[in-house]
Design a protein around this motif. Structure first.
Motif, PDB file in Angstrom:
ATOM      1  N   VAL A  13      -1.739  58.239  20.866  1.00 51.83           N
ATOM      2  CA  VAL A  13      -0.304  58.027  21.055  1.00 51.83           C
ATOM      3  C   VAL A  13       0.004  56.537  21.158  1.00 51.83           C
ATOM      4  N   GLU A  14       1.244  56.186  20.841  1.00 53.64           N
ATOM      5  CA  GLU A  14       1.692  54.795  20.941  1.00 53.64           C
ATOM      6  C   GLU A  14       1.650  54.344  22.402  1.00 53.64           C
ATOM      7  N   PRO A  15       1.452  53.039  22.627  1.00 50.15           N
ATOM      8  CA  PRO A  15       1.382  52.529  23.999  1.00 50.15           C
ATOM      9  C   PRO A  15       2.594  52.900  24.869  1.00 50.15           C
ATOM     10  N   LYS A  16       3.775  52.906  24.257  1.00 50.91           N
ATOM     11  CA  LYS A  16       4.982  53.262  25.029  1.00 50.91           C
ATOM     12  C   LYS A  16       4.887  54.707  25.518  1.00 50.91           C
ATOM     13  N   ASP A  17       4.454  55.606  24.630  1.00 52.90           N
ATOM     14  CA  ASP A  17       4.316  57.011  25.013  1.00 52.90           C
ATOM     15  C   ASP A  17       3.153  57.207  25.986  1.00 52.90           C
ATOM     16  N   ALA A  18       2.078  56.446  25.796  1.00 58.73           N
ATOM     17  CA  ALA A  18       0.936  56.541  26.709  1.00 58.73           C
ATOM     18  C   ALA A  18       1.344  56.145  28.128  1.00 58.73           C
ATOM     19  N   ALA A  19       2.181  55.132  28.236  1.00 54.81           N
ATOM     20  CA  ALA A  19       2.650  54.713  29.565  1.00 54.81           C
ATOM     21  C   ALA A  19       3.443  55.837  30.229  1.00 54.81           C
ATOM     22  N   LEU A  20       4.267  56.519  29.460  1.00 54.19           N
ATOM     23  CA  LEU A  20       5.058  57.620  30.020  1.00 54.19           C
ATOM     24  C   LEU A  20       4.161  58.801  30.392  1.00 54.19           C
ATOM     25  N   LEU A  42       6.519  51.144  33.053  1.00 51.98           N
ATOM     26  CA  LEU A  42       7.340  51.810  32.036  1.00 51.98           C
ATOM     27  C   LEU A  42       8.353  50.834  31.450  1.00 51.98           C
ATOM     28  N   ARG A  43       8.987  50.056  32.306  1.00 54.61           N
ATOM     29  CA  ARG A  43       9.981  49.073  31.837  1.00 54.61           C
ATOM     30  C   ARG A  43       9.321  48.041  30.923  1.00 54.61           C
ATOM     31  N   ALA A  44       8.092  47.679  31.246  1.00 54.80           N
ATOM     32  CA  ALA A  44       7.396  46.638  30.475  1.00 54.80           C
ATOM     33  C   ALA A  44       7.121  47.065  29.031  1.00 54.80           C
ATOM     34  N   VAL A  45       7.038  48.371  28.789  1.00 54.93           N
ATOM     35  CA  VAL A  45       6.779  48.837  27.417  1.00 54.93           C
ATOM     36  C   VAL A  45       8.048  49.329  26.726  1.00 54.93           C
ATOM     37  N   GLY A  46       9.197  49.150  27.391  1.00 54.34           N
ATOM     38  CA  GLY A  46      10.461  49.428  26.706  1.00 54.34           C
ATOM     39  C   GLY A  46      11.285  50.596  27.197  1.00 54.34           C
ATOM     40  N   ASP A  49      15.977  52.325  32.480  1.00 56.61           N
ATOM     41  CA  ASP A  49      16.075  53.113  33.706  1.00 56.61           C
ATOM     42  C   ASP A  49      16.672  54.505  33.478  1.00 56.61           C
ATOM     43  N   VAL A  50      17.561  54.636  32.516  1.00 52.38           N
ATOM     44  CA  VAL A  50      18.124  55.964  32.224  1.00 52.38           C
ATOM     45  C   VAL A  50      17.026  56.881  31.682  1.00 52.38           C
ATOM     46  N   ALA A  51      16.230  56.377  30.774  1.00 49.84           N
ATOM     47  CA  ALA A  51      15.144  57.179  30.209  1.00 49.84           C
ATOM     48  C   ALA A  51      14.114  57.527  31.282  1.00 49.84           C
ATOM     49  N   ILE A  52      13.811  56.575  32.142  1.00 53.60           N
ATOM     50  CA  ILE A  52      12.852  56.832  33.226  1.00 53.60           C
ATOM     51  C   ILE A  52      13.405  57.906  34.160  1.00 53.60           C
ATOM     52  N   HIS A  53      14.681  57.801  34.480  1.00 51.39           N
ATOM     53  CA  HIS A  53      15.324  58.810  35.326  1.00 51.39           C
ATOM     54  C   HIS A  53      15.236  60.181  34.675  1.00 51.39           C
ATOM     55  N   ASP A  54      15.605  60.272  33.395  1.00 49.64           N
ATOM     56  CA  ASP A  54      15.580  61.556  32.698  1.00 49.64           C
ATOM     57  C   ASP A  54      14.163  62.123  32.643  1.00 49.64           C
TER      58      ASP A  54
END
Length: 89
Positions: A13-20, A42-46, A49-54
């Motif tokens: 998986v992409e690094p952004k998805d791996a972080a999530l 999570l913020r560091a890879v893009g 806050d709305v996406a993190i909340h969801d």
């Protein structure tokens, strides 16, 4: 998708998805150990806050539902298909 479910770390998986996914795993298994640094990763890879909340709402919901099912001994319907072609636990 099945590769992610089996082992997301080796699924490419992409690094952004791996972080999530790492965040979801920690929230699921080590909720009391969550820290601001988890959100910052999570913020560091893009992720904003709305996406993190969801994502947190969805992760928490599934954890809740799984605990209810486990606590009440809910079993899969015998005729229900198993996602990915596996066998129920």
């Amino acid at each position: 998708m099945h590769a992610v479910v089996r082992d997301w770390r080796s699924a490419g998986v992409e690094p952004k998805d791996a972080a999530l996914l790492n965040y979801a795993e920690k929230l699921t298994h080590l909720a009391a150990k969550m820290e601001e640094s988890d959100l910052n990763r999570l913020r560091a890879v893009g992720w904003d806050d709305v996406a993190i909340h969801d994502a947190t709402q969805i992760i928490a919901y599934f954890n809740y539902i799984n605990r209810i099912a486990e606590g009440l001994g809910v079993e899969l319907d015998a005729g229900a298909p198993v996602w990915g072609g596996g066998k129920p636990d």
